[in-house]
Each structure stands twice: as C-alpha cells, then as structure tokens.
Write a protein that holds these residues in place. Structure first.
Motif, PDB file in Angstrom:
ATOM      1  N   VAL A 128     -23.314  14.015 -38.097  1.00  0.00           N
ATOM      2  CA  VAL A 128     -24.642  13.442 -37.838  1.00  0.00           C
ATOM      3  C   VAL A 128     -24.894  13.370 -36.333  1.00  0.00           C
ATOM      4  O   VAL A 128     -25.997  13.678 -35.869  1.00  0.00           O
ATOM      5  N   LEU A 129     -23.896  12.984 -35.564  1.00  0.00           N
ATOM      6  CA  LEU A 129     -24.064  12.913 -34.113  1.00  0.00           C
ATOM      7  C   LEU A 129     -24.345  14.291 -33.515  1.00  0.00           C
ATOM      8  O   LEU A 129     -25.199  14.425 -32.628  1.00  0.00           O
ATOM      9  N   GLU A 130     -23.654  15.296 -34.005  1.00  0.00           N
ATOM     10  CA  GLU A 130     -23.901  16.653 -33.515  1.00  0.00           C
ATOM     11  C   GLU A 130     -25.325  17.098 -33.835  1.00  0.00           C
ATOM     12  O   GLU A 130     -26.012  17.675 -32.994  1.00  0.00           O
ATOM     13  N   ARG A 131     -25.771  16.813 -35.051  1.00  0.00           N
ATOM     14  CA  ARG A 131     -27.128  17.203 -35.442  1.00  0.00           C
ATOM     15  C   ARG A 131     -28.165  16.382 -34.670  1.00  0.00           C
ATOM     16  O   ARG A 131     -29.203  16.904 -34.253  1.00  0.00           O
ATOM     17  N   ALA A 132     -27.905  15.085 -34.467  1.00  0.00           N
ATOM     18  CA  ALA A 132     -28.833  14.237 -33.711  1.00  0.00           C
ATOM     19  C   ALA A 132     -28.966  14.747 -32.276  1.00  0.00           C
ATOM     20  O   ALA A 132     -30.069  14.763 -31.715  1.00  0.00           O
ATOM     21  N   GLU A 133     -27.857  15.166 -31.688  1.00  0.00           N
ATOM     22  CA  GLU A 133     -27.914  15.728 -30.338  1.00  0.00           C
ATOM     23  C   GLU A 133     -28.753  17.006 -30.330  1.00  0.00           C
ATOM     24  O   GLU A 133     -29.561  17.228 -29.427  1.00  0.00           O
TER      25      GLU A 133
END
Length: 145
Positions: free
Chosen positions: A11-16
């Motif tokens: 999720v953090l990778e996609r949010a970035e």
C-alpha cells in the motif's frame, strides 16, 4: 514479515506512486485510500475509480470555493528524482490506527479505519461530495473485523 506488514508495504508503494503521479510533494491519506482501493477493490465497497472521481470532485469543489474556475486542471510539475515525503494526513491516519490497535492485531481494515476516521480534510470532504456516508462506511469496515 507478517501478512499486515506485507500489505502495508504494498500500500505504501502504491500510495507513493499515486502521489508522484499527482505531482504531490507529500504522501497523504488520500493517496493511501487510493492505494487500498486499487489493491483491494472490494474494500468496504470502495473501488479505485469511484475514489479517484470523488477526490477529483473534491479538488474541483475546493477550487470553486476559492473562486478558481476548475476548467482544465493544471498539469502537475513532476520531479522524477524527488521522492514524496510523508504528509500530515498520512501520519495522522497511521497514528489513529496505531493508537487503537496492537501491532500484532493489525489487519488491512485497521488502516482503512485510520483513514476514514478523520473528521476533517480532503478524504471526508470527497466522500461527502460523492454521496458516501462516512459513518456507515466506518461501521461496514468495523463489521468485517
């Protein structure tokens, strides 16, 4: 790594990626919400396009409230070498999640609740403008835990 850690990392990778695409200097709660909706389209009935449309509507509404005609949205300035930093609403969502649950008990729904429980800001305004009952959505997410 736990299942939640794996979920959170993706999720953090996609949010970035969402923040970069938008040209944002920060990763905010709206980017987390988009990332969750993209990763798990069934998450509380929020699909990616519906969330994206709601956030676009909120942006246009905010521009209109400030007296700016939405017209053609400005093209974001992207700096491929600059990595977005963690923004205030991102940090607050994470704090809400962590304050209410022990790490070993965390599930993806807890992160979604941390985002949805914001009383003010872009996410609650976007949901309201899209006709999504935030309180009902929170209860629906809680019922899955």
């Amino acid at each position: 790594m736990s299942a939640f850690d794996t979920f959170l990392q993706s999720v953090l990778e996609r949010a970035e990626a969402e923040a970069r695409q938008e040209g944002s200097a920060t990763i905010e709660a709206r980017h987390l919400l988009l990332a969750i909706a993209a990763r798990d389209p069934g998450a509380a009935g929020l699909d990616y396009q519906r969330v994206k449309d709601a956030l676009r509507g909120e942006f246009e509404h905010s521009l209109g409230s400030a007296g700016v005609s939405p017209g053609v949205p400005p093209t974001p300035t992207r700096d491929p070498g600059r990595r977005p930093r963690l923004g205030t609403t991102f940090k607050l969502a994470m704090e809400r999640m962590a304050a209410e649950h022990r790490k070993r008990d965390l599930r993806p729904e807890h992160l979604l609740l941390g985002i949805l429980q914001a009383e003010a800001g872009t996410v609650p305004r976007a949901l309201a403008l899209a006709g999504i009952d935030r309180a009902e959505l929170i209860e629906r997410v809680r019922s899955t835990l």
